[in-house]
Scaffold this motif. Structure first.
Motif, PDB file in Angstrom:
ATOM      1  N   ARG A 126       2.900  32.539 -23.893  1.00 19.93           N
ATOM      2  CA  ARG A 126       3.127  33.973 -24.095  1.00 19.93           C
ATOM      3  C   ARG A 126       2.831  34.767 -22.828  1.00 19.93           C
ATOM      4  O   ARG A 126       3.551  35.729 -22.510  1.00 19.93           O
ATOM      5  N   ARG A 151       5.737  34.326 -20.635  1.00 19.97           N
ATOM      6  CA  ARG A 151       6.852  35.147 -21.106  1.00 19.97           C
ATOM      7  C   ARG A 151       6.698  36.591 -20.645  1.00 19.97           C
ATOM      8  O   ARG A 151       7.661  37.213 -20.180  1.00 19.97           O
ATOM      9  N   ILE A 186       8.072  28.904 -27.125  1.00 20.36           N
ATOM     10  CA  ILE A 186       7.121  29.634 -27.970  1.00 20.36           C
ATOM     11  C   ILE A 186       7.486  29.471 -29.440  1.00 20.36           C
ATOM     12  O   ILE A 186       6.620  29.248 -30.294  1.00 20.36           O
TER      13      ILE A 186
END
Length: 218
Positions: free
Chosen positions: A144, A147, A194
């Motif tokens: 995350r 990202r 993810i």
């Protein structure tokens, strides 16, 4: 102040968790498995092994070379020659220093993998390569965080592209477009990772606002 472990040291520890190896085997495995990520020379591998050994993270273990079958040639002289050749080969194998990971090394490896500190491109690639050893929560957080970083890059390149769109700098626009396209592709890839991670950890919750923001940026 002593420097922290390098990406190379992390790779060495990760490979030694699988099995004991000598330097040649380690270099071969790195080239075969992680060649696109990092190029390893003898001049960097052995100093890394020495540093890890000094920390007590790895240790020399006894080599156990397999004893090959000696072919029966029907000639006593030929069989003696084969035996001498095999014996010399085994002596050479025993002289090679075989490394194994210690409890200290395993703890160091786990600590590096699960560290929340910001990592560079190579560091992320190496940690992802050994992500099966990470705590699930830490692994998901790493993805995350990655990202979010890529999303910010996409936004930044989009802003730069819009500013330069009407400028008489066609090659600058080509570079910006390539950068934007590459990051958009990376973003889609990391989103897929993810989603798989959330599914495998029985935590399928998604952030709709972030997903919508990503779609608007592509």
């Amino acid at each position: 102040m002593a420097a922290g472990p390098t990406s190379l040291e992390l790779v060495v520890l990760g490979l030694l968790k699988e099995q004991d190896m000598h330097g040649y085997e380690l270099k071969k495995r790195m080239t075969e498995s992680l060649g696109p990520i990092m190029h390893v020379s003898w001049g960097s591998l052995y100093p890394a092994l020495a540093r890890l050994e000094a920390k007590g993270a790895v240790k020399a273990v006894e080599a156990r070379p397999a004893i090959p079958n000696i072919p029966m040639t029907g000639s006593l002289g030929g069989e003696k020659a084969a035996f001498r050749s095999t014996s010399e080969g085994l002596r050479g194998s025993r002289n090679k220093k075989v490394y194994g990971i210690t409890d200290i090394g395993s703890a160091l490896f786990s600590g590096i993998l699960n560290d929340d500190n910001e990592i560079d491109e190579k560091g992320f690639a190496v940690r992802l390569a050994f992500a099966n050893h990470m705590d699930p929560e830490k692994r998901l957080k790493m993805l995350r965080d990655r990202r979010d970083l890529i999303l910010e890059r996409v936004k930044s390149s989009r802003r730069s592209f819009e500013k330069k769109r009407f400028a008489f700098e066609p090659y600058v626009e080509l570079v910006l477009e390539h950068f934007r396209s590459t990051n958009s592709s990376d973003l889609a890839w990391i989103e897929g990772l993810i989603a798989k991670e959330e599914s495998s950890t029985q935590n399928p919750g998604t952030d709709f606002l972030v997903s919508q923001e990503i779609q608007d940026s592509l």
